[in-house]
Design an enzyme around this catalytic site. Structure first.
Site, PDB file in Angstrom:
ATOM      1  N   ARG A  53      -4.001 -24.378  -6.298  1.00  0.00           N
ATOM      2  CA  ARG A  53      -4.395 -25.164  -7.458  1.00  0.00           C
ATOM      3  C   ARG A  53      -3.883 -24.512  -8.741  1.00  0.00           C
ATOM      4  O   ARG A  53      -3.609 -23.308  -8.777  1.00  0.00           O
ATOM      5  CB  ARG A  53      -5.916 -25.328  -7.520  1.00  0.00           C
ATOM      6  CG  ARG A  53      -6.663 -24.024  -7.772  1.00  0.00           C
ATOM      7  CD  ARG A  53      -8.168 -24.209  -7.704  1.00  0.00           C
ATOM      8  NE  ARG A  53      -8.656 -25.130  -8.709  1.00  0.00           N
ATOM      9  CZ  ARG A  53      -8.998 -24.760  -9.935  1.00  0.00           C
ATOM     10  NH1 ARG A  53      -8.901 -23.496 -10.300  1.00  0.00           N
ATOM     11  NH2 ARG A  53      -9.467 -25.641 -10.790  1.00  0.00           N
ATOM     12  N   LEU A  54      -3.775 -25.332  -9.750  1.00  0.00           N
ATOM     13  CA  LEU A  54      -3.537 -24.870 -11.110  1.00  0.00           C
ATOM     14  C   LEU A  54      -4.683 -25.394 -11.970  1.00  0.00           C
ATOM     15  O   LEU A  54      -5.115 -26.542 -11.793  1.00  0.00           O
ATOM     16  CB  LEU A  54      -2.205 -25.403 -11.657  1.00  0.00           C
ATOM     17  CG  LEU A  54      -0.919 -24.891 -11.011  1.00  0.00           C
ATOM     18  CD1 LEU A  54       0.289 -25.613 -11.617  1.00  0.00           C
ATOM     19  CD2 LEU A  54      -0.770 -23.384 -11.182  1.00  0.00           C
ATOM     20  N   ASP A  55      -5.174 -24.577 -12.880  1.00  0.00           N
ATOM     21  CA  ASP A  55      -6.229 -25.037 -13.767  1.00  0.00           C
ATOM     22  C   ASP A  55      -5.753 -26.252 -14.555  1.00  0.00           C
ATOM     23  O   ASP A  55      -4.553 -26.410 -14.824  1.00  0.00           O
ATOM     24  CB  ASP A  55      -6.617 -23.929 -14.750  1.00  0.00           C
ATOM     25  CG  ASP A  55      -7.309 -22.765 -14.067  1.00  0.00           C
ATOM     26  OD1 ASP A  55      -7.894 -22.983 -12.987  1.00  0.00           O
ATOM     27  OD2 ASP A  55      -7.258 -21.647 -14.613  1.00  0.00           O
ATOM     28  N   ARG A  56      -6.696 -27.077 -14.941  1.00  0.00           N
ATOM     29  CA  ARG A  56      -6.357 -28.313 -15.651  1.00  0.00           C
ATOM     30  C   ARG A  56      -5.426 -28.092 -16.848  1.00  0.00           C
ATOM     31  O   ARG A  56      -4.455 -28.845 -17.023  1.00  0.00           O
ATOM     32  CB  ARG A  56      -7.644 -29.012 -16.096  1.00  0.00           C
ATOM     33  CG  ARG A  56      -7.426 -30.359 -16.741  1.00  0.00           C
ATOM     34  CD  ARG A  56      -8.750 -31.062 -16.976  1.00  0.00           C
ATOM     35  NE  ARG A  56      -8.566 -32.442 -17.373  1.00  0.00           N
ATOM     36  CZ  ARG A  56      -9.510 -33.364 -17.344  1.00  0.00           C
ATOM     37  NH1 ARG A  56     -10.722 -33.049 -16.922  1.00  0.00           N
ATOM     38  NH2 ARG A  56      -9.264 -34.600 -17.728  1.00  0.00           N
ATOM     39  N   THR A  58      -3.280 -25.723 -17.368  1.00  0.00           N
ATOM     40  CA  THR A  58      -2.055 -25.006 -17.005  1.00  0.00           C
ATOM     41  C   THR A  58      -1.022 -25.986 -16.467  1.00  0.00           C
ATOM     42  O   THR A  58      -1.348 -26.894 -15.706  1.00  0.00           O
ATOM     43  CB  THR A  58      -2.347 -23.937 -15.944  1.00  0.00           C
ATOM     44  OG1 THR A  58      -3.371 -23.057 -16.432  1.00  0.00           O
ATOM     45  CG2 THR A  58      -1.102 -23.125 -15.624  1.00  0.00           C
TER      46      THR A  58
END
Length: 265
Positions: A53-56, A58
């Site tokens: 996942r990537l933070d929102r 990022t």
């Protein structure tokens, strides 16, 4: 809206995730209509499986499996730290040189999702290699100083803790510009007003891995968005990221002389 596909074959697909997009739907954001997984599924006409996942806030390379088996193999590579992740960030102040920060982090808890979880968790190992690429001092008063200083930094996380890069940069007293949770709000406002940094200035630039089905090295690069390009122009940093691009495979040797596939966003 369609997403930029950075790489696709029979087993994997990688996209350039925009800042502000969720990777998948969450009950905490049940009304959110802009979601990467559903968009990619509709765009390529088949189901996709998340493996990291990537933070929102990022942006950058997001890798997805095209089958449950592909998802399982990729997830295992991430868990065993066999995939090299390279990020770039713009931080407050001057950060120079190369070093490794080994600073354990206590898991961040969500007030709603983790309401009934244990609150006395111990700190987990967290390691980040960082390298200062460029610095600049701008004649703009932000906070108590008459000028504002910024750094362009390369970050290679060796572990995958929640908000690791953002929290590690705060620990070094060089918060990432645009970090509304851990950063400097006055610096964020100043950078947005004067230099167009109106988002978290953290970008997942590159993933390097050994393809889980072909066994060949694969390097996937993601280009920068308008906010990033505008900031690099303001600071006179155009071309620096390209000049400093490098690949060091966890396994399979280096890029030099190897039979590897490289994609560029």
């Amino acid at each position: 809206m369609t997403l930029e596909i950075l790489y696709q074959d029979d087993w994997l697909v990688a996209v350039n995730k925009p800042s502000g997009w969720l990777v998948h739907r969450s009950w905490l954001d049940r009304d959110e209509k802009v979601v990467v997984m559903q968009t990619v599924r509709d765009q390529i006409g088949q189901h996709v499986f998340t493996v990291h996942r990537l933070d929102r806030p990022t942006s950058g390379v997001l890798l997805l499996g095209l089958s449950s088996e592909a998802g399982r193999r990729l997830s295992r590579q991430f868990e065993q730290h066999e995939i090299q992740k390279r990020y770039h960030a713009i931080t407050r102040g001057w950060l120079e040189g190369t070093d490794v920060l080994d600073y354990p982090l206590i898991e961040e808890m969500d007030k709603i999702a983790d309401k009934f979880s244990r609150q006395d968790k111990v700190a987990q190992p967290a390691v980040t290699e960082y390298r200062g690429l460029a610095t600049v001092e701008m004649p703009v008063p932000v906070g108590r100083y008459d000028t504002a200083r910024y750094s362009l930094v390369e970050l290679l996380p060796k572990t995958g803790r929640k908000h690791q890069l953002r929290r590690h940069m705060v620990h070094l007293r060089h918060p990432i510009i645009g970090d509304t949770k851990h950063g400097d709000l006055r610096q964020n406002r100043g950078a947005a007003e004067h230099f167009g940094c109106n988002r978290l200035m953290l970008h997942a630039s590159q993933l390097a891995l050994i393809h889980p089905f072909t066994g060949k090295p694969l390097v996937i690069n993601a280009g920068l968005d308008k906010s990033w390009m505008q900031a690099l122009s303001h600071f006179g940093w155009q071309g620096i990221l390209k000049e400093n691009e490098r690949v060091e495979f966890v396994s399979g040797g280096s890029q030099d002389g190897c039979d590897c596939e490289t994609t560029r966003g």
